[in-house]
Design a protein around this motif. Structure first.
Motif, PDB file in Angstrom:
ATOM      1  N   SER A  68      -2.614  -1.324   8.774  1.00  0.00           N
ATOM      2  CA  SER A  68      -3.485  -1.877   8.013  1.00  0.00           C
ATOM      3  C   SER A  68      -2.604  -2.757   6.939  1.00  0.00           C
ATOM      4  O   SER A  68      -3.255  -3.286   5.783  1.00  0.00           O
ATOM      5  CB  SER A  68      -4.159  -0.962   7.190  1.00  0.00           C
ATOM      6  OG  SER A  68      -3.240   0.143   6.577  1.00  0.00           O
ATOM      7  N   CYS A  69      -1.180  -2.749   7.170  1.00  0.00           N
ATOM      8  CA  CYS A  69      -0.349  -3.605   6.061  1.00  0.00           C
ATOM      9  C   CYS A  69      -0.823  -4.889   5.845  1.00  0.00           C
ATOM     10  O   CYS A  69      -0.944  -5.801   6.545  1.00  0.00           O
ATOM     11  CB  CYS A  69       1.082  -3.748   6.649  1.00  0.00           C
ATOM     12  SG  CYS A  69       2.209  -4.593   5.259  1.00  0.00           S
ATOM     13  N   LEU A  70      -1.219  -4.983   4.376  1.00  0.00           N
ATOM     14  CA  LEU A  70      -1.617  -6.359   3.943  1.00  0.00           C
ATOM     15  C   LEU A  70      -0.788  -7.512   4.024  1.00  0.00           C
ATOM     16  O   LEU A  70      -1.107  -8.761   4.540  1.00  0.00           O
ATOM     17  CB  LEU A  70      -2.092  -6.275   2.390  1.00  0.00           C
ATOM     18  CG  LEU A  70      -3.219  -5.409   2.125  1.00  0.00           C
ATOM     19  CD1 LEU A  70      -3.689  -5.133   0.815  1.00  0.00           C
ATOM     20  CD2 LEU A  70      -4.548  -5.702   2.944  1.00  0.00           C
ATOM     21  N   TYR A  71       0.275  -7.386   3.756  1.00  0.00           N
ATOM     22  CA  TYR A  71       1.646  -8.211   4.057  1.00  0.00           C
ATOM     23  C   TYR A  71       1.773  -8.683   5.426  1.00  0.00           C
ATOM     24  O   TYR A  71       1.956  -9.940   5.830  1.00  0.00           O
ATOM     25  CB  TYR A  71       3.086  -7.749   3.518  1.00  0.00           C
ATOM     26  CG  TYR A  71       3.990  -8.779   3.748  1.00  0.00           C
ATOM     27  CD1 TYR A  71       3.897  -9.896   3.165  1.00  0.00           C
ATOM     28  CD2 TYR A  71       5.163  -8.323   4.622  1.00  0.00           C
ATOM     29  CE1 TYR A  71       5.410 -10.770   2.731  1.00  0.00           C
ATOM     30  CE2 TYR A  71       5.996  -9.504   4.454  1.00  0.00           C
ATOM     31  CZ  TYR A  71       6.202 -10.453   3.933  1.00  0.00           C
ATOM     32  OH  TYR A  71       7.392 -11.413   3.791  1.00  0.00           O
ATOM     33  N   ARG A  72       1.690  -7.709   6.297  1.00  0.00           N
ATOM     34  CA  ARG A  72       1.652  -8.063   7.921  1.00  0.00           C
ATOM     35  C   ARG A  72       0.618  -8.926   8.342  1.00  0.00           C
ATOM     36  O   ARG A  72       0.899  -9.592   9.222  1.00  0.00           O
ATOM     37  CB  ARG A  72       1.531  -6.607   8.621  1.00  0.00           C
ATOM     38  CG  ARG A  72       1.847  -6.710   9.875  1.00  0.00           C
ATOM     39  CD  ARG A  72       2.248  -5.279  10.808  1.00  0.00           C
ATOM     40  NE  ARG A  72       2.043  -5.657  12.016  1.00  0.00           N
ATOM     41  CZ  ARG A  72       0.886  -4.903  12.734  1.00  0.00           C
ATOM     42  NH1 ARG A  72      -0.142  -4.191  12.051  1.00  0.00           N
ATOM     43  NH2 ARG A  72       0.944  -5.081  14.385  1.00  0.00           N
ATOM     44  N   LYS A  73      -0.712  -8.737   7.496  1.00  0.00           N
ATOM     45  CA  LYS A  73      -1.729  -9.609   7.897  1.00  0.00           C
ATOM     46  C   LYS A  73      -1.354 -11.300   7.716  1.00  0.00           C
ATOM     47  O   LYS A  73      -1.743 -12.061   8.426  1.00  0.00           O
ATOM     48  CB  LYS A  73      -2.962  -9.289   7.213  1.00  0.00           C
ATOM     49  CG  LYS A  73      -3.603  -7.981   7.670  1.00  0.00           C
ATOM     50  CD  LYS A  73      -4.925  -7.774   6.831  1.00  0.00           C
ATOM     51  CE  LYS A  73      -5.491  -6.401   7.157  1.00  0.00           C
ATOM     52  NZ  LYS A  73      -6.852  -6.171   6.397  1.00  0.00           N
TER      53      LYS A  73
ATOM     54  N   GLN B 120       0.931  -1.171   0.034  1.00  0.00           N
ATOM     55  CA  GLN B 120      -0.102   0.018   0.020  1.00  0.00           C
ATOM     56  C   GLN B 120       0.911   1.294  -0.103  1.00  0.00           C
ATOM     57  O   GLN B 120       0.479   2.419  -0.466  1.00  0.00           O
ATOM     58  CB  GLN B 120      -0.784   0.143   1.190  1.00  0.00           C
ATOM     59  CG  GLN B 120      -1.958  -1.191   1.288  1.00  0.00           C
ATOM     60  CD  GLN B 120      -2.565  -1.611   2.311  1.00  0.00           C
ATOM     61  OE1 GLN B 120      -1.981  -2.098   3.274  1.00  0.00           O
ATOM     62  NE2 GLN B 120      -3.805  -1.262   2.700  1.00  0.00           N
ATOM     63  N   GLN B 121       2.034   1.162   0.544  1.00  0.00           N
ATOM     64  CA  GLN B 121       2.902   2.348   0.469  1.00  0.00           C
ATOM     65  C   GLN B 121       3.242   2.546  -0.745  1.00  0.00           C
ATOM     66  O   GLN B 121       3.459   3.858  -1.233  1.00  0.00           O
ATOM     67  CB  GLN B 121       4.102   1.903   1.482  1.00  0.00           C
ATOM     68  CG  GLN B 121       5.364   2.993   1.399  1.00  0.00           C
ATOM     69  CD  GLN B 121       6.557   2.581   2.162  1.00  0.00           C
ATOM     70  OE1 GLN B 121       6.594   1.830   2.985  1.00  0.00           O
ATOM     71  NE2 GLN B 121       7.508   2.974   1.467  1.00  0.00           N
ATOM     72  N   ARG B 122       3.603   1.625  -1.703  1.00  0.00           N
ATOM     73  CA  ARG B 122       4.037   1.847  -3.113  1.00  0.00           C
ATOM     74  C   ARG B 122       2.884   2.356  -3.842  1.00  0.00           C
ATOM     75  O   ARG B 122       3.056   3.074  -4.908  1.00  0.00           O
ATOM     76  CB  ARG B 122       4.930   0.648  -3.675  1.00  0.00           C
ATOM     77  CG  ARG B 122       6.055   0.363  -2.829  1.00  0.00           C
ATOM     78  CD  ARG B 122       6.947  -0.704  -3.502  1.00  0.00           C
ATOM     79  NE  ARG B 122       7.701  -0.353  -4.697  1.00  0.00           N
ATOM     80  CZ  ARG B 122       8.164  -1.039  -5.802  1.00  0.00           C
ATOM     81  NH1 ARG B 122       7.880  -2.354  -5.755  1.00  0.00           N
ATOM     82  NH2 ARG B 122       8.751  -0.468  -6.532  1.00  0.00           N
ATOM     83  N   LEU B 123       1.824   1.670  -3.585  1.00  0.00           N
ATOM     84  CA  LEU B 123       0.662   2.048  -4.187  1.00  0.00           C
ATOM     85  C   LEU B 123       0.297   3.565  -4.270  1.00  0.00           C
ATOM     86  O   LEU B 123      -0.212   4.183  -5.145  1.00  0.00           O
ATOM     87  CB  LEU B 123      -0.517   1.258  -3.864  1.00  0.00           C
ATOM     88  CG  LEU B 123      -1.893   1.544  -4.457  1.00  0.00           C
ATOM     89  CD1 LEU B 123      -1.951   1.221  -5.799  1.00  0.00           C
ATOM     90  CD2 LEU B 123      -3.184   0.375  -3.770  1.00  0.00           C
TER      91      LEU B 123
ATOM     92  N   ALA C   8      -9.438  -5.654   1.325  1.00  0.00           N
ATOM     93  CA  ALA C   8      -9.080  -7.053   1.244  1.00  0.00           C
ATOM     94  C   ALA C   8      -8.201  -7.520   2.499  1.00  0.00           C
ATOM     95  O   ALA C   8      -7.883  -7.112   3.405  1.00  0.00           O
ATOM     96  CB  ALA C   8      -7.783  -6.690   0.232  1.00  0.00           C
ATOM     97  N   PRO C   9      -8.634  -8.948   2.471  1.00  0.00           N
ATOM     98  CA  PRO C   9      -8.194  -9.593   3.692  1.00  0.00           C
ATOM     99  C   PRO C   9      -6.574 -10.335   3.524  1.00  0.00           C
ATOM    100  O   PRO C   9      -5.971 -10.435   4.479  1.00  0.00           O
ATOM    101  CB  PRO C   9      -8.853 -10.783   3.498  1.00  0.00           C
ATOM    102  CG  PRO C   9      -9.255 -11.064   2.140  1.00  0.00           C
ATOM    103  CD  PRO C   9      -9.627  -9.750   1.634  1.00  0.00           C
ATOM    104  N   THR C  10      -5.938 -10.017   2.115  1.00  0.00           N
ATOM    105  CA  THR C  10      -4.645 -10.251   1.953  1.00  0.00           C
ATOM    106  C   THR C  10      -4.288  -9.572   0.790  1.00  0.00           C
ATOM    107  O   THR C  10      -4.839  -8.987   0.085  1.00  0.00           O
ATOM    108  CB  THR C  10      -4.644 -11.772   1.844  1.00  0.00           C
ATOM    109  OG1 THR C  10      -3.187 -12.151   1.331  1.00  0.00           O
ATOM    110  CG2 THR C  10      -5.350 -12.259   0.502  1.00  0.00           C
TER     111      THR C  10
END
Length: 670
Positions: free
Chosen positions: A190-195, A120-123, A153-155
């Motif tokens: 909210s980082c998706l990778y962290r999830k 999301q940071q790069r997005l 998104a969940p992932t």
């Protein structure tokens, strides 16, 4: 709650309640019991499971049961993404449901490499700055769709995104660990990778691939490791311990800093740098580009008329590139000091790190100072451009695997459909550094005596004695076989040159049968088109020797054009053989033959994929019958009908075959 492993495989057990038309398999239960024993005893295990055993459930179920009952954690590392998807989407939901039936909660997760996740940071960085990053007309629309999807998104997995993301765009918005700000970043919560990392740490069983296992990614602590598709483990380890420095890699590195054609690149986006600095970047990128072209042209000239050449001494070409890259590193250091934000500084540092890594790789190759490594230059042409690479690879990974895998974990389970040679694991265990372990060989439940045949012909010219006559015979015999086989055919090659000859010859002479050639489309698209055709002929090399599943008459015959010995003239093999001879080893019997037998078994294994499959493997290399070592190949495959003539092959496909009790062991002619 406790539950016995055996109860899960009963006709009315938990698995039967989760799988429609469940059929208990003694072989599957046998393998599962071996896995359970290894886990209980804290022992290593190597297990080969023939086609149709259902090895995924045979290791997943005992591992899941052990993890759930004993509060342990297991990691499963595969070679292909396809198997990862199968485990996550099909197999593990069934295992989870089966354990729930006996009151055992069980959690599983999947984790892939960074490049497979949306950042999301790069997005956010890309949103509103499309012109700085993309040339495509739909970049703004694609970015908006990604932004909307990511909000709920969940992932962040790319495979879970419900629409296609173009590769150029994905390369700018996927996760890059080098520029991740972690807790300092605006998307930490909210980082998706962290999830996904959190889910991986909380899971009882985690699915990853072998590349990620060696990549140094911080993973949770595990009590046991399962390596599926373990016949690829040595290759994966060698890739991580070696390097390949290419002209395409250099071009992308310099383009990411500044692309003269598009005017894009990191240097063009930095806000705190003046025109003088920007001008220096452009001048030095131009100089580095010229020096790189000079370097790779010099490497190409060392090849002469060959596509690959071994390097045995330092300084095969002059290194004028490193000084140019070092100038760029100095300029990037200036940019770090004047960065306008944490994100900008992270980007600059990441690009600087890539420049330093390129310099280190080039230096390692040019020094050529390790007798335990192979060094070589290689050229590969494609429709896009010519790839020139400077390569370094270790000749032996056993010590590293012993230390990083077998001594680090109490239980490591290696499994594949092809690990043994004549039911012996000696070669593979030695190559992988696997010491004392439990061993298990589980046969296929398929009835090869009824379902399969192997056709051989000792009258075909020996490829070592007359290559030209052998190739002509292959072209002729392939056409004759195609007239006999009613369904689809795989033709497996060890040489791209012969594959091309066969394609042109068969395309002009064959009618009524669509022909597909590896390289014309992606392997997945080729395979799907081949399946739809029903009577196609697919010509392939290494990609199609393993991991390809075509049940039914769409694949009725596999043609193995030549015994899959690795060319002793290839630079890595030449270096390996010298290394082995220096240590008093028997190169042919300890390496060349076992390696070829494993690959031969992989090719043979493409044929019978279900209990209703029927067909023949045609081995067109006469050495399988005329050389003493040929019997090793034949004894390493399931017992099936032996056919020695084309009329007999035709009768086989017409249904006139011997009764099972008449099947004989292979007869070898010396």
């Amino acid at each position: 709650m406790t539950a016995s492993l055996e109860s899960f495989f009963l006709p009315e057990g938990p698995l039967a309640g989760c799988i429609p038309n469940f059929e208990p398999r003694a072989e599957q239960r046998e393998m599962a019991t071996a896995v359970q024993q290894a886990l209980a005893d804290k022992s290593h295990l190597i297990v080969e499971a023939g086609t149709g055993v259902g090895k995924s459930f045979a290791y997943l179920l005992p591992c899941a049961l052990w993890a759930a009952q004993e509060k342990k954690k297991v990691v499963v590392a595969t070679y292909t993404k396809a198997l990862q998807e199968q485990l996550i989407r099909k197999d593990l939901p069934v295992v989870q449901a089966a354990l729930e039936k006996v009151g055992l909660p069980f959690r599983y997760a999947i984790l892939m490499g960074s490049e497979n996740y949306l950042c999301q940071q790069r997005l956010d960085r890309a949103l509103g700055h499309e012109k700085d990053f993309f040339a495509g007309a739909h970049a703004e629309e694609d970015l908006a769709r990604l932004h909307e999807w990511s909000s709920a998104a969940p992932t962040g997995l790319r495979s879970k995104i419900p629409f296609k993301v173009p590769d150029p765009l994905w390369n700018q918005v996927c996760r890059d660990s080098d520029i991740c700000l972690g807790r300092r970043g605006p998307h930490w919560e909210s980082c998706l990778y962290r999830k996904d990392i959190t889910a991986a740490r909380e899971a009882d069983l985690l699915i990853i691939n072998q590349h990620l296992f060696f990549a140094g990614v911080p993973l949770p602590a595990f009590d046991a490791v399962v390596i599926d598709e373990a016949h690829n483990l040595e290759k994966v380890a060698a890739q991580f311990l070696g390097l390949a420095f290419t002209n395409r890699q250099l071009k992308r590195l310099l383009d990411d800093l500044y692309n003269p054609q598009s005017g894009r690149g990191l240097s063009a986006r930095l806000k705190g740098m003046d025109r003088v600095w920007t001008g220096k970047i452009r001048e030095n990128v131009k100089a580095a580009t010229a020096q790189g072209q000079e370097l790779f042209q010099a490497l190409r000239q060392t090849l002469g008329n060959s596509s690959a050449k071994r390097v045995t001494q330092a300084g095969i070409v002059a290194d004028s590139l490193s000084s140019a890259l070092n100038e760029l590193v100095d300029l990037l250091n200036e940019a770090i000091a004047k960065s306008q934000s944490a994100e900008e500084e992270a980007e600059v540092r990441a690009l600087k790190s890539r420049h330093l890594e390129a310099m280190q790789e080039l230096s390692t190759f040019l020094k050529c100072d390790s007798k335990d490594h192979a060094y070589w230059v290689e050229e590969a042409a494609s429709s896009r451009s010519t790839l020139i690479s400077a390569n370094v690879a270790p000749l032996d990974v056993s010590a590293t695997l012993r230390e990083e895998l077998f001594e680090k974990y109490k239980t490591v389970i290696l499994t594949s459909a092809t690990l043994a040679v004549e039911k012996s694991f000696t070669m593979v265990k030695s190559r992988l550094g696997m010491g004392k372990s439990l061993e298990k060989w589980v046969d296929s439940p398929f009835d090869y005596a009824k379902q399969a045949a192997i056709y051989t012909d000792s009258r075909i010219p020996d490829p070592k004695e007359s290559a030209e006559s052998f190739e002509q015979a292959i072209l002729e015999r392939g056409l004759e076989i195609a007239k006999i086989v009613p369904g689809g055919i795989f033709a497996l090659f060890t040489s791209w040159q012969l594959l091309e000859k066969a394609y042109h010859s068969w395309s002009s002479a064959m009618t009524g049968r669509p022909i597909f050639k590896q390289g014309d489309e992606s392997p997945h698209d080729l395979l799907e088109a081949f399946k739809r055709a029903g009577n196609g002929l697919l010509l392939g090399t290494e990609t199609f020797w393993q991991g390809v599943d075509v049940p039914g008459s769409a694949l009725s015959c596999v043609i193995i054009t030549r015994l899959p010995f690795t060319s002793p003239d290839s630079p890595p093999e030449e270096a390996r053989q010298e290394w082995m001879v220096a240590r008093g080893m028997d190169v042919f019997n300890e390496y060349s033959l076992p390696t070829a037998v494993i690959r031969f078994r992989q090719g043979f294994g493409r044929l019978i994929r279900s209990k209703s499959d029927f067909g023949s493997v045609a081995v067109l290399d006469p050495r399988v019958r005329t050389k003493r070592y040929g019997s090793v190949f034949l004894r390493s495959i399931p017992l099936c009908r032996q056919i020695y003539s084309l009329p007999e092959l035709q009768r086989f496909f017409e249904g006139r075959i011997k009764a099972p009790d008449e099947i004989e062991r292979p007869v070898v002619i010396f």
